[in-house]
Structures are given as C-alpha cells and as structure tokens.
Design an enzyme around this catalytic site. Structure first.
Site, PDB file in Angstrom:
ATOM      1  N   LYS A  22       0.834  -1.208   0.000  1.00 50.52           N
ATOM      2  CA  LYS A  22       0.000   0.000   0.000  1.00 50.52           C
ATOM      3  C   LYS A  22       0.865   1.253   0.000  1.00 50.52           C
ATOM      4  O   LYS A  22       0.651   2.164  -0.793  1.00 50.52           O
ATOM      5  CB  LYS A  22      -0.895  -0.011   1.246  1.00 50.52           C
ATOM      6  CG  LYS A  22      -1.570   1.327   1.523  1.00 50.52           C
ATOM      7  CD  LYS A  22      -2.468   1.281   2.740  1.00 50.52           C
ATOM      8  CE  LYS A  22      -1.783   1.492   4.066  1.00 50.52           C
ATOM      9  NZ  LYS A  22      -1.469   2.893   4.394  1.00 50.52           N
ATOM     10  N   ASN A  23       1.839   1.294   0.912  1.00 54.09           N
ATOM     11  CA  ASN A  23       2.591   2.539   1.092  1.00 54.09           C
ATOM     12  C   ASN A  23       3.640   2.784   0.007  1.00 54.09           C
ATOM     13  O   ASN A  23       4.331   3.798   0.024  1.00 54.09           O
ATOM     14  CB  ASN A  23       3.219   2.591   2.488  1.00 54.09           C
ATOM     15  CG  ASN A  23       2.148   2.784   3.551  1.00 54.09           C
ATOM     16  OD1 ASN A  23       0.993   3.103   3.237  1.00 54.09           O
ATOM     17  ND2 ASN A  23       2.514   2.582   4.810  1.00 54.09           N
ATOM     18  N   CYS A 117      -5.324  12.685  13.084  1.00 54.52           N
ATOM     19  CA  CYS A 117      -5.989  11.403  12.861  1.00 54.52           C
ATOM     20  C   CYS A 117      -5.850  10.568  14.120  1.00 54.52           C
ATOM     21  O   CYS A 117      -5.326  11.034  15.128  1.00 54.52           O
ATOM     22  CB  CYS A 117      -5.403  10.685  11.650  1.00 54.52           C
ATOM     23  SG  CYS A 117      -3.804   9.985  11.967  1.00 54.52           S
ATOM     24  N   ARG A 122       0.022  14.565  13.347  1.00 58.89           N
ATOM     25  CA  ARG A 122       0.544  14.349  12.005  1.00 58.89           C
ATOM     26  C   ARG A 122       0.559  15.585  11.099  1.00 58.89           C
ATOM     27  O   ARG A 122      -0.128  15.633  10.067  1.00 58.89           O
ATOM     28  CB  ARG A 122      -0.210  13.198  11.333  1.00 58.89           C
ATOM     29  CG  ARG A 122      -0.068  11.909  12.107  1.00 58.89           C
ATOM     30  CD  ARG A 122      -0.733  10.757  11.427  1.00 58.89           C
ATOM     31  NE  ARG A 122       0.036  10.227  10.315  1.00 58.89           N
ATOM     32  CZ  ARG A 122      -0.386   9.241   9.548  1.00 58.89           C
ATOM     33  NH1 ARG A 122      -1.566   8.702   9.747  1.00 58.89           N
ATOM     34  NH2 ARG A 122       0.364   8.804   8.563  1.00 58.89           N
ATOM     35  N   ASP A 306       4.466   0.588  12.195  1.00 62.87           N
ATOM     36  CA  ASP A 306       3.305  -0.096  11.616  1.00 62.87           C
ATOM     37  C   ASP A 306       3.192  -1.560  12.061  1.00 62.87           C
ATOM     38  O   ASP A 306       2.224  -2.244  11.704  1.00 62.87           O
ATOM     39  CB  ASP A 306       3.344  -0.020  10.078  1.00 62.87           C
ATOM     40  CG  ASP A 306       3.063   1.385   9.577  1.00 62.87           C
ATOM     41  OD1 ASP A 306       2.551   2.214  10.355  1.00 62.87           O
ATOM     42  OD2 ASP A 306       3.368   1.667   8.401  1.00 62.87           O
ATOM     43  N   ARG A 398      -8.677  -0.690   4.377  1.00 65.67           N
ATOM     44  CA  ARG A 398      -7.798   0.335   3.800  1.00 65.67           C
ATOM     45  C   ARG A 398      -6.431  -0.253   3.482  1.00 65.67           C
ATOM     46  O   ARG A 398      -5.746   0.248   2.589  1.00 65.67           O
ATOM     47  CB  ARG A 398      -7.604   1.483   4.794  1.00 65.67           C
ATOM     48  CG  ARG A 398      -8.843   2.265   5.055  1.00 65.67           C
ATOM     49  CD  ARG A 398      -8.547   3.424   5.949  1.00 65.67           C
ATOM     50  NE  ARG A 398      -7.437   4.201   5.369  1.00 65.67           N
ATOM     51  CZ  ARG A 398      -6.888   5.251   5.934  1.00 65.67           C
ATOM     52  NH1 ARG A 398      -7.332   5.674   7.090  1.00 65.67           N
ATOM     53  NH2 ARG A 398      -5.906   5.892   5.351  1.00 65.67           N
TER      54      ARG A 398
END
Ligand code: EPU
Length: 419
Positions: A22-23, A117, A122, A306, A398
């Site tokens: 994803k990233n 968030c 952030r 993460d 997500r």
C-alpha cells in the site's frame, strides 16, 4: 458497517501470497502525475486506499484504466483540475502526496490540509517548508494549501525529522525542478526506494534512495512507463505474527525478506523457528507459547511503528513481561484499551506499553480505530477463547487485501458479516 467475527483457538498453518505494498502504491500513483504520457502500475493491492487515490485522480480529470489483474494505467495528460478536496484528503492522509507532483509538473496545486488522525496530530509542515525552499509560493488558507511556482529549483533540504511521505513528496517535486536537490535526513524506507526506482524508470535521475541522503538531478520531462509495486512488508509481518500468536506454522510467498529484518529478528526472539529464502519466509512456532519481546519503534531500518500494535497483541498472550515504546507517533496505543477488554494485562505509561502476558484472552466485541490497531485486534481474536467481533473494519480494508480470505486459507475461523 461490516464486521469480522473470529472464533479463536486454531493454530494457523499453510501458505499465502503477499500483496503489493500500500505505502509504495500510493506515492507511485501520485508520481504518475509527473509523466508526459500514460504510466501503468502493476502489483497494485486491492484496497480501499487505492480506490480513494483513483477517485482523487479521477476527480482531477486524470484518465484511469484498470484491468482484471489490477494493473492501473494512469494517463495524466487529461488533467483538468489541480485540486485535492477535503472530503477525500480527510479520509486518506496520503492524498497529500499529490502536492509535490502537481506543483512541479503544472506549477500550481490546491490541496486540503489533512488534519489530525487516530494516531496523532501528524502535521505536514516539513512538506511545505521543503517546497518553499525549492521556490514555491505557499499560503495556507481556509484549511487548504495553495501552492504556486513557475518552475521549482533545486535546494539542499535538511529534514528536521525523518518523514516518509515528506521525503517522497519532495523527491517527486525535485525530479522536474531546475538543478540539483539534496534531501538530508531522508526516510530510508523500502517504499521510498521503490518510488525512486519508479521515478528513474520514468526518466528521472534520483540517487541515494535507501540512504539518509537522496540526490535528485532535475530533468525537463518524465515519460510514461510500466512499473510493478514491491510487496508489502507490513502485511508480511502481520501474517507472521498471526502465525506466531497462534503457535502455528506458515510460509509467506512473494515477499522480500530483507525488508523485514527488524521484524524477523524479534520473531526469532519470541522463540519462533524462521527460515528465509529469496522471496519467502517461513515461521514455525511448534504450538509453543511465544516469549514476550521488548520493542522500540523507529524509522527504517529499525522496528516499524506499523508493526507495533501487532506485537502488542503478541506480547499480551506471551510468556513474561515486556515493554513496547512508540517513538514515531504520539498516540498510537488505541488498541491497548480494546485488548484490555479482551483480558490483556497492559499498562500504558507515556509512550510505553508494559505487558504481562496472560494465559488466555477472551473473545469480546471490539472496535477498530486505525489500520494497524484493527489488525492487532484480529490477531488477538485468533487466540482468544470464544468469538471476537471486530467492528468498523473499514479501517482494515484500507490496508489489508482480503484479510479474511487469507486467514481462512491458513485455517482461521473468520467471517465477514454485513453490519
Ligand atoms: N511529521 C512532522 N511534520 C511533517 C511530517 C511528519 O512533524 O511535516 C511527524 C509525524 O507527525 C510523525 C513523524 O513525523 O510523528 C513521522 O511521520 P511520517 O511523516 O514519516 O509518516 P507518514 O509519512 O505520514 C507513513 C506511512 C504510515 C507510517 C509512517 C511511519 C504512508 C502512506 N504512510 O506516514 O503508514 O506509519 O510513514 O513509518 O506511507 C499505515 O500504513 O498504517 C501507516 C500509518
């Protein structure tokens, strides 16, 4: 809202394939805006954040064609609007990644500020400061970043702290700037390297990605290309922890083991037998209870933030006491309160979670709060006695492709129910 129901107590076993990262996919899709022709991106994971990015590009007027294998062809030449609206940016902070490419390629961009968030405030001040140093005229007004520049120029950017998307935004902007940009204290994440490789495949001149100093020689234009996104190291790590927490034995395929060194090292410390090949990792816990492990999160190549929530869940059922310190984000322990509701013995003090492993967790209704926190609740559910019902799983969608299918393939009792 869909929910996941997990009946715990079954050791995982078998093999699964890891999806694209994803990233890495998100910045690479943003980078397509820099090209003079269509860019095709392959190995794109089927995720909600990807759909959001496609919607963002689509609303700008960019043409997108998706084939049945999730190759996405992006043609930025049809762009009409250099605008990223709040309603999309607020659902996906990575939307900020269009700022650098839009400004550098088209001389203008209006991008909503993402705001805070679930894992912290952030800010994006370093993205803005870097672009200003490259000659952009930037003002923040009405919640939006308004940026303009005739042509950006190269600059020496010394980053105050290591930021992944900040490094990516500035690296992308620098590819079409006039002259040389040097990014010092750059993020070294494999996803930054993947983006640099993609930019170079488009005709860019980026060197040093993967080290703390990235040098970008600006070029006049970038061309269309085909680029395959690298595998997802956090998805890889999450399934390895899923196997370890259940005492199971699995093999993950189509991954890049070198990206996971800090994680595999910790899994070895838990007592797991690990083997590593070119593109696969196997883990065997021999139905034993893991040993708790101490962890401090930090930018790559250290232990990734993460993976913090997943190891917190692992420690919660492991033998012994341990502490996990979170140094990247200020508020990334929302999962702890949910794990406590399942019977975990965890004490939070500042940015550290102290765990005392308990013999068993019990299934409970729990609420997902962010992507990795949700993953940790699923992992806890895999070992808890009885049923765990994880609500708000749009957070999981997500970032984890078909999580219930992959876990079910490994023998987990898990099902999705519409809410
Ligand atoms: N920061 C600033 N100012 C800035 C930018 C960052 O103060 O201008 C601070 C942040 O508040 C944070 C620290 O710097 O405390 C590091 O944040 P970073 O900018 O590196 O995070 P990010 O780029 O927003 C990416 C990933 C995250 C991952 C972090 C850290 C993407 C799209 N997102 O976020 O992924 O946790 O790096 O590795 O690449 C996830 O996938 O679940 C996820 C949250």
């Amino acid at each position: 809202m869909d929910k996941l129901i997990i009946s715990g107590g079954y050791p995982l076993s078998g093999e699964i394939r890891i999806s694209g990262a994803k990233n890495a996919a998100l910045p690479i899709l943003a980078a397509t805006l820099l090209a003079d022709g269509p860019v095709t991106v392959g190995n794109i994971p089927h995720l909600h954040d990807i759909t959001t990015t496609m919607e963002l590009l689509g609303r700008m007027g960019v043409s997108l064609i998706v084939d049945e294998r999730m190759n996405i062809e992006v043609d930025p030449t049809t762009i009409r609007e250099l605008f990223a609206p709040y309603d999309l940016v607020k659902t996906m902070r990575a939307s900020i990644l269009v700022l650098g490419p839009l400004l550098s390629r088209f001389g203008e961009a209006v991008v909503s500020l993402p705001g805070g968030c679930a894992i912290g405030s952030r800010p994006v001040n370093l993205h803005i400061e870097g672009l200003s140093k490259m000659g952009a005229d930037i003002r923040v007004e009405g919640g939006y970043i308004h940026a303009r520049a005739k042509r950006l120029h190269g600059a020496r950017l010394v980053m105050d702290l290591v930021t992944v998307t900040g490094t990516e935004n500035l690296m992308m902007a620098a590819t079409l700037a006039k002259g040389t940009t040097i990014i010092e204290n750059a993020a070294r994440e494999p996803e930054v390297v993947d983006l640099a490789n993609c930019l170079n495949a488009m005709g860019g001149n980026v060197t040093g990605a993967g080290s703390a100093t990235i040098v970008v020689e600006g070029v006049d234009n970038l061309r269309g290309t085909h680029y395959d996104v690298l595998p997802d190291r956090i998805e890889s790590g999450t399934y390895l922890v899923a196997a370890a927490i259940t005492g199971g034995k699995i093999k993950i395929k189509d991954t890049r083991p070198w990206m996971l060194d800090a994680v595999t090292e910790k899994l070895r410390e838990t007592g797991a037998d690990m083997e590593v090949g070119d593109t696969w990792i196997s883990l065997d816990m021999h139905e034993r209870r893991p040993q708790a492990v101490n962890i401090t999160t930090s930018p790559y190549p250290a232990f990734p933030t993460d993976m913090q929530a997943q190891f917190t869940a692992l420690n919660a059922v492991s033998e012994g006491t341990a502490m996990i310190s979170e140094t990247v984000f200020e508020n990334r322990f929302m999962h702890v309160h949910e794990l406590q509701r399942m019977g975990a013995d965890i004490r939070l003090q500042g940015n550290t979670a102290f765990t005392r492993g308990v013999g068993r967790l019990t299934g409970a209704p729990v609420m997902a709060t962010d992507l990795r926190a949700s993953a940790s609740l699923v992992l806890a559910g895999l070992v808890a006695e009885g049923d765990t019902v994880v609500d708000r799983i749009y957070h999981i969608d997500r970032g984890y492709e078909s999580i219930e299918e992959k876990l079910a393939k490994l023998g987990a009792r898990i099902r999705r129910v519409p809410g």
